[in-house]
Enzyme design. Structure first.
Site, PDB file in Angstrom:
ATOM      1  N   LYS A 299       1.795  75.495  18.716  1.00 23.33           N
ATOM      2  CA  LYS A 299       1.595  76.840  18.217  1.00 23.33           C
ATOM      3  C   LYS A 299       1.508  76.609  16.358  1.00 23.33           C
ATOM      4  CE  LYS A 299       5.900  78.122  18.816  1.00 23.33           C
ATOM      5  NZ  LYS A 299       6.291  76.992  19.367  1.00 23.33           N
TER       6      LYS A 299
ATOM      7  N   ARG B 217      12.959  84.156  18.495  1.00 17.86           N
ATOM      8  CA  ARG B 217      13.711  83.029  19.331  1.00 17.86           C
ATOM      9  C   ARG B 217      14.593  83.441  21.072  1.00 17.86           C
ATOM     10  NH1 ARG B 217      11.641  78.742  16.835  1.00 17.86           N
ATOM     11  NH2 ARG B 217      11.965  77.094  18.958  1.00 17.86           N
TER      12      ARG B 217
ATOM     13  N   ARG C 210       5.152  63.746  19.262  1.00 17.62           N
ATOM     14  CA  ARG C 210       4.666  64.071  17.544  1.00 17.62           C
ATOM     15  C   ARG C 210       5.251  63.702  16.731  1.00 17.62           C
ATOM     16  NH1 ARG C 210       6.415  70.607  18.037  1.00 17.62           N
ATOM     17  NH2 ARG C 210       8.424  69.791  17.778  1.00 17.62           N
TER      18      ARG C 210
ATOM     19  N   ARG D 136      10.781  63.980  13.925  1.00 22.50           N
ATOM     20  CA  ARG D 136      11.713  64.749  13.976  1.00 22.50           C
ATOM     21  C   ARG D 136      12.932  64.448  14.424  1.00 22.50           C
ATOM     22  NH1 ARG D 136       8.727  70.526  15.154  1.00 22.50           N
ATOM     23  NH2 ARG D 136      10.595  70.778  16.042  1.00 22.50           N
TER      24      ARG D 136
ATOM     25  N   ARG E 162      16.043  72.537  24.057  1.00 19.46           N
ATOM     26  CA  ARG E 162      15.036  73.141  23.326  1.00 19.46           C
ATOM     27  C   ARG E 162      14.666  74.070  25.140  1.00 19.46           C
ATOM     28  NH1 ARG E 162      12.805  68.607  19.977  1.00 19.46           N
ATOM     29  NH2 ARG E 162      11.489  71.016  18.825  1.00 19.46           N
TER      30      ARG E 162
HETATM   31  P1  ADP Z   1      10.149  73.812  17.459  1.00 16.85           P
HETATM   32  O1  ADP Z   1       8.446  74.549  18.423  1.00 16.85           O
HETATM   33  O2  ADP Z   1       9.256  72.107  18.551  1.00 16.85           O
HETATM   34  O3  ADP Z   1      10.558  74.363  18.993  1.00 16.85           O
HETATM   35  P2  ADP Z   1      10.982  74.359  15.609  1.00 16.85           P
HETATM   36  O4  ADP Z   1      10.666  73.281  13.645  1.00 16.85           O
HETATM   37  O5  ADP Z   1      10.336  76.001  15.507  1.00 16.85           O
HETATM   38  O6  ADP Z   1      10.132  73.880  16.127  1.00 16.85           O
HETATM   39  O7  ADP Z   1      12.198  74.750  15.478  1.00 16.85           O
HETATM   40  C1  ADP Z   1      13.000  73.570  15.639  1.00 16.85           C
HETATM   41  C2  ADP Z   1      14.798  74.156  15.505  1.00 16.85           C
HETATM   42  O8  ADP Z   1      15.301  75.226  14.231  1.00 16.85           O
HETATM   43  C3  ADP Z   1      15.186  74.561  16.732  1.00 16.85           C
HETATM   44  O9  ADP Z   1      15.233  74.041  17.581  1.00 16.85           O
HETATM   45  C4  ADP Z   1      16.410  75.580  16.533  1.00 16.85           C
HETATM   46  O10 ADP Z   1      16.952  75.074  16.316  1.00 16.85           O
HETATM   47  C5  ADP Z   1      15.698  76.130  14.916  1.00 16.85           C
HETATM   48  N1  ADP Z   1      14.923  77.116  14.975  1.00 16.85           N
HETATM   49  C6  ADP Z   1      14.186  77.583  14.275  1.00 16.85           C
HETATM   50  N2  ADP Z   1      13.781  79.285  14.636  1.00 16.85           N
HETATM   51  C7  ADP Z   1      14.432  79.710  15.178  1.00 16.85           C
HETATM   52  C8  ADP Z   1      14.986  80.950  15.428  1.00 16.85           C
HETATM   53  N3  ADP Z   1      13.951  81.925  15.069  1.00 16.85           N
HETATM   54  N4  ADP Z   1      16.516  81.120  15.703  1.00 16.85           N
HETATM   55  C9  ADP Z   1      17.224  80.002  15.804  1.00 16.85           C
HETATM   56  N5  ADP Z   1      17.237  79.282  15.104  1.00 16.85           N
HETATM   57  C10 ADP Z   1      16.120  78.264  15.336  1.00 16.85           C
END
Ligand code: ADP
Length: 213
Positions: free
Chosen positions: A15, A88, A125, A158, A169
């Site tokens: 994404k 999410r 990554r 990260r 996750r």
């Molecule tokens: P990835 O797409 O690899 O999961 P992100 O940067 O989108 O990475 O998210 C990293 C972390 O940030 C998630 O595992 C979660 O802990 C938190 N997070 C991100 N977006 C949300 C959301 N919309 N609701 C709750 N937690 C979130």
């Protein structure tokens, strides 16, 4: 009606990489809740410390915190956004589609890929903290070694991109996030991409969707 695009898919499904391209090609603003959360962590505030704890365990941050940070970063009157990492869960999807974006043309794009191949992608990554460019040690390494090809930022891995956190996750994605697919289907806004395809093909398919809706 102004377009608002939601990129939806498991961690590591591509994404963020496609979002970068769409920002350049169409002038969308990229709104990644993960990036917003990491910026808060970097500030070292009490809230940042609490957020870091959740991210490091691979758990979701609470809906209330996410909504507050999201709204502080949102100017819907003046921008079209790419939502990346939000919604999410079902309650986030309802808030976004039925409240915040109720008067917009919402396009949800699903990055469909078998989650079993994603762990390898994620543990390899690398990201740039300054421009958020995304690399992969194996398939797309930074040309200049430890610095970003685009802005010369110091590339890093990260803290949550390790095997242990990825398991949690992916479990959350399967149990809590993927049910949102039915929500988008019922709204008639869902477009599915084969996210195992190569970057350029996915990009072209997204382009076709955006040019025709
Ligand atoms: P990835 O797409 O690899 O999961 P992100 O940067 O989108 O990475 O998210 C990293 C972390 O940030 C998630 O595992 C979660 O802990 C938190 N997070 C991100 N977006 C949300 C959301 N919309 N609701 C709750 N937690 C979130």
């Amino acid at each position: 009606m102004k377009k608002q695009v939601i990129l939806f898919g498991a961690p590591g499904s591509g994404k963020g990489s496609q979002a970068k391209y769409l920002v350049k090609e169409y002038g969308f603003k990229h709104l990644s809740t993960g990036d917003i959360l990491r910026a808060e962590v970097k500030k070292g505030t009490d809230l940042g410390v609490r957020i870091a704890g959740r991210i490091e365990k691979g758990e979701l941050v609470s809906d209330e915190i996410i909504l507050e940070l999201l709204q502080a970063n949102l100017d819907l009157d003046n921008n079209s956004y790419i939502f990346d990492g939000y919604p999410r869960n079902l309650s986030q999807a309802q808030i976004l589609c039925e409240k915040l974006l109720a008067n917009y043309n919402v396009i949800a794009i699903y990055f469909d890929i078998d989650v079993s191949v994603l762990t390898k992608r994620i543990v390899n990554r690398l990201v740039c903290p300054d421009c958020q460019a995304i690399y992969n040690r194996i398939s797309h390494p930074p040309k200049l070694g430890a610095v970003c090809d685009y802005c010369h930022g110091q590339i890093y891995q990260r803290a949550d991109d390790n095997e242990e956190t990825v398991v949690s996750r992916m479990k959350i994605f399967q149990e809590v996030t993927s049910p949102v697919l039915d929500f988008f289907k019922e709204k008639g806004t869902l477009h599915t991409m084969n996210a195992a395809d190569d970057f350029d093909n996915i990009r072209e398919r997204i382009k076709k969707v955006l040019d025709n809706v």
